[in-house]
Design a protein around this motif. Structure first.
Motif, PDB file in Angstrom:
ATOM      1  N   LEU A 116       0.704  -1.239  -0.032  1.00 50.14           N
ATOM      2  CA  LEU A 116      -0.108  -0.040   0.051  1.00 50.14           C
ATOM      3  C   LEU A 116       0.936   1.311  -0.150  1.00 50.14           C
ATOM      4  O   LEU A 116       0.346   2.198  -0.585  1.00 50.14           O
ATOM      5  N   SER A 117       2.121   1.085   0.703  1.00 49.60           N
ATOM      6  CA  SER A 117       2.747   2.521   1.028  1.00 49.60           C
ATOM      7  C   SER A 117       2.917   3.203  -0.514  1.00 49.60           C
ATOM      8  O   SER A 117       3.136   4.362  -0.107  1.00 49.60           O
ATOM      9  N   THR A 118       3.079   2.535  -1.407  1.00 47.92           N
ATOM     10  CA  THR A 118       3.570   3.380  -2.884  1.00 47.92           C
ATOM     11  C   THR A 118       2.559   3.728  -3.629  1.00 47.92           C
ATOM     12  O   THR A 118       2.572   4.644  -4.697  1.00 47.92           O
ATOM     13  N   LYS A 119       1.007   3.508  -2.997  1.00 44.23           N
ATOM     14  CA  LYS A 119       0.065   3.698  -3.982  1.00 44.23           C
ATOM     15  C   LYS A 119      -0.924   4.947  -3.218  1.00 44.23           C
ATOM     16  O   LYS A 119      -1.909   5.106  -4.110  1.00 44.23           O
ATOM     17  N   ILE A 120      -0.635   5.112  -2.176  1.00 49.59           N
ATOM     18  CA  ILE A 120      -1.469   6.325  -1.549  1.00 49.59           C
ATOM     19  C   ILE A 120      -0.561   7.364  -1.181  1.00 49.59           C
ATOM     20  O   ILE A 120       0.544   7.179  -0.567  1.00 49.59           O
ATOM     21  N   ASN A 121      -1.134   8.673  -1.030  1.00 53.81           N
ATOM     22  CA  ASN A 121      -0.469   9.673  -0.505  1.00 53.81           C
ATOM     23  C   ASN A 121      -1.167  10.188   0.718  1.00 53.81           C
ATOM     24  O   ASN A 121      -2.485  10.775   0.779  1.00 53.81           O
ATOM     25  N   MET A 122      -0.706   9.883   1.989  1.00 53.76           N
ATOM     26  CA  MET A 122      -1.686  10.340   3.017  1.00 53.76           C
ATOM     27  C   MET A 122      -1.472  11.766   3.509  1.00 53.76           C
ATOM     28  O   MET A 122      -1.847  12.077   4.547  1.00 53.76           O
ATOM     29  N   ALA A 123      -0.526  12.409   3.060  1.00 56.34           N
ATOM     30  CA  ALA A 123      -0.129  13.960   3.405  1.00 56.34           C
ATOM     31  C   ALA A 123      -1.638  14.768   3.257  1.00 56.34           C
ATOM     32  O   ALA A 123      -1.705  15.373   4.344  1.00 56.34           O
ATOM     33  N   ASP A 124      -2.353  14.637   2.444  1.00 53.13           N
ATOM     34  CA  ASP A 124      -3.501  15.547   2.401  1.00 53.13           C
ATOM     35  C   ASP A 124      -4.523  15.046   3.532  1.00 53.13           C
ATOM     36  O   ASP A 124      -5.043  15.954   4.158  1.00 53.13           O
ATOM     37  N   MET A 125      -4.660  13.723   3.890  1.00 49.86           N
ATOM     38  CA  MET A 125      -5.463  13.286   4.840  1.00 49.86           C
ATOM     39  C   MET A 125      -5.010  13.727   6.174  1.00 49.86           C
ATOM     40  O   MET A 125      -5.589  14.015   7.314  1.00 49.86           O
ATOM     41  N   GLN A 126      -3.673  13.520   6.376  1.00 50.44           N
ATOM     42  CA  GLN A 126      -3.127  14.212   7.589  1.00 50.44           C
ATOM     43  C   GLN A 126      -3.309  15.497   7.725  1.00 50.44           C
ATOM     44  O   GLN A 126      -3.587  15.915   8.875  1.00 50.44           O
ATOM     45  N   THR A 127      -3.337  16.200   6.812  1.00 45.64           N
ATOM     46  CA  THR A 127      -3.657  17.723   6.883  1.00 45.64           C
ATOM     47  C   THR A 127      -5.080  17.955   7.203  1.00 45.64           C
ATOM     48  O   THR A 127      -5.222  18.575   8.328  1.00 45.64           O
ATOM     49  N   GLU A 128      -5.920  17.242   6.757  1.00 50.62           N
ATOM     50  CA  GLU A 128      -7.281  17.296   7.064  1.00 50.62           C
ATOM     51  C   GLU A 128      -7.691  17.107   8.447  1.00 50.62           C
ATOM     52  O   GLU A 128      -8.505  17.690   9.087  1.00 50.62           O
ATOM     53  N   ILE A 129      -6.958  15.877   8.726  1.00 50.07           N
ATOM     54  CA  ILE A 129      -7.245  15.466  10.293  1.00 50.07           C
ATOM     55  C   ILE A 129      -6.663  16.182  11.267  1.00 50.07           C
ATOM     56  O   ILE A 129      -7.372  16.471  12.483  1.00 50.07           O
ATOM     57  N   LYS A 130      -5.567  17.019  11.060  1.00 47.92           N
ATOM     58  CA  LYS A 130      -5.037  18.015  11.850  1.00 47.92           C
ATOM     59  C   LYS A 130      -5.895  19.441  11.946  1.00 47.92           C
ATOM     60  O   LYS A 130      -6.187  19.792  13.306  1.00 47.92           O
ATOM     61  N   LEU A 131      -6.382  19.650  10.865  1.00 50.32           N
ATOM     62  CA  LEU A 131      -7.333  20.778  10.760  1.00 50.32           C
ATOM     63  C   LEU A 131      -8.528  20.532  11.533  1.00 50.32           C
ATOM     64  O   LEU A 131      -9.512  21.394  12.105  1.00 50.32           O
ATOM     65  N   ARG A 132      -9.057  19.197  11.140  1.00 51.98           N
ATOM     66  CA  ARG A 132     -10.557  19.000  11.658  1.00 51.98           C
ATOM     67  C   ARG A 132     -10.399  17.765  12.253  1.00 51.98           C
ATOM     68  O   ARG A 132     -10.931  16.713  11.557  1.00 51.98           O
ATOM     69  N   PRO A 133      -9.785  17.227  13.407  1.00 54.07           N
ATOM     70  CA  PRO A 133      -9.961  16.017  13.947  1.00 54.07           C
ATOM     71  C   PRO A 133     -11.344  15.348  14.035  1.00 54.07           C
ATOM     72  O   PRO A 133     -12.299  15.940  14.155  1.00 54.07           O
ATOM     73  N   PRO A 134     -11.255  13.978  14.005  1.00 53.69           N
ATOM     74  CA  PRO A 134     -12.641  13.390  14.139  1.00 53.69           C
ATOM     75  C   PRO A 134     -13.343  13.472  15.172  1.00 53.69           C
ATOM     76  O   PRO A 134     -12.549  13.397  16.216  1.00 53.69           O
TER      77      PRO A 134
END
Length: 287
Positions: A116-134
């Motif tokens: 999986l590690s080479t097929k997704i980019n988690m940077a955008d989701m990390q930013t979203e979760i930091k700005l708007r935690p679940p």
């Protein structure tokens, strides 16, 4: 628990299950979690769009970047695969059970981090979760009246994301500037009207109110054009109506061309508010 065990796609409006994993462990704790998920799906409109819920050793929407990437990928794939009209017309549970093939394939990828590690980019989701935690749901939230408990009702305020609108157009910017100009003219005339009232007791103070209401209506239209809000089109139309009423009342203090200018600018602002739609309107289903 590590890895993805179960996933479900439901329609937000009524909680109708559209598709779900078909190969899951018949574990007692997992069965209990699925019961909680069913209760949660009935109350989705009352919750923020990104939540987590702890049930025994399991989580619904496990609160990690990887898990939310998994859910986001499933949702995008479902949107591409099925037309929104078909989804809205579905009346039977699991009408799209064939989507389970996609769920299984995606689940397998996310349960194999090396592939999986080479097929997704988690940077955008990390930013979203930091700005708007679940938001962390509790059993009280699920069993509260209409999805709200005494503990959570206050915390829901402000959790939902601010909806982004389409980019500004040149005509929209010009209309907004003219609306601010109209508001400024109304404010200036209102101040002069106050001076006249103070100097002459026979002056009608209602003119002052009309000028200031016109100012408020113009500026509020600019706000509705710039930012998303519930019923913004209706609010903008009501602001237009207020501008018209104020100018009709001020007929003796303004000539016809001035009145037409103010009304035309307000009408343009209402039109541009209607035309500037939200970006990425959320579908009527969730995963």
């Amino acid at each position: 628990m590590s890895g993805v065990l179960f996933a479900s796609v439901v329609r937000v409006a009524d909680g109708l299950p559209l598709s779900a994993s078909t190969d899951y462990e018949q574990d007692r704790d997992l069965h209990e979690t699925r019961k909680h998920m069913k209760a949660l799906s009935k109350k989705l409109p009352h919750f923020p769009d990104r939540c987590t819920f702890r049930s025994g050793p399991y989580n619904v929407n496990y609160p990690s970047v990887l898990a939310f990437c998994f859910l986001d990928e499933l949702q995008k794939e479902f949107i591409v695969t099925y037309d929104s009209k078909r989804v809205g017309a579905a009346i039977r549970p699991y009408s799209f059970i064939q989507f389970d093939m996609v769920i299984q394939k995606t689940k397998h990828r996310y349960n194999s981090p090396r592939s999986l590690s080479t097929k997704i980019n988690m940077a955008d989701m990390q930013t979203e979760i930091k700005l708007r935690p679940p938001y962390q749901l509790t059993p009280d939230d699920l069993h509260g009246v209409n999805g709200f408990s005494a503990r959570s009702s206050a915390k829901y305020k402000g959790i939902a994301p601010t909806q982004t609108l389409e980019p500004l157009t040149l005509s929209g910017i010009v209309s907004c500037v003219l609306s601010v100009l109209c508001g400024g003219l109304n404010l200036l005339r209102g101040v002069h009207a106050i001076e006249s009232v103070l100097q002459n007791e026979d002056e009608d103070f209602s003119y002052v109110i009309a000028f200031f209401l016109g100012t408020a209506a113009c500026l509020y239209q600019c706000f509705l054009f710039a930012y998303f809000s519930v019923w913004r089109n209706v609010k903008s139309f009501l602001a237009l109506a207020l501008v018209c009423v104020c100018n009709m009342y001020l007929f003796q203090l303004r000539n016809l061309w001035q009145i037409l200018f103010h009304v035309a600018v307000a009408a343009c602002m209402t039109l541009h508010t209607h035309l500037r739609q939200p970006l990425g309107k959320a579908p009527d289903y969730n995963v």
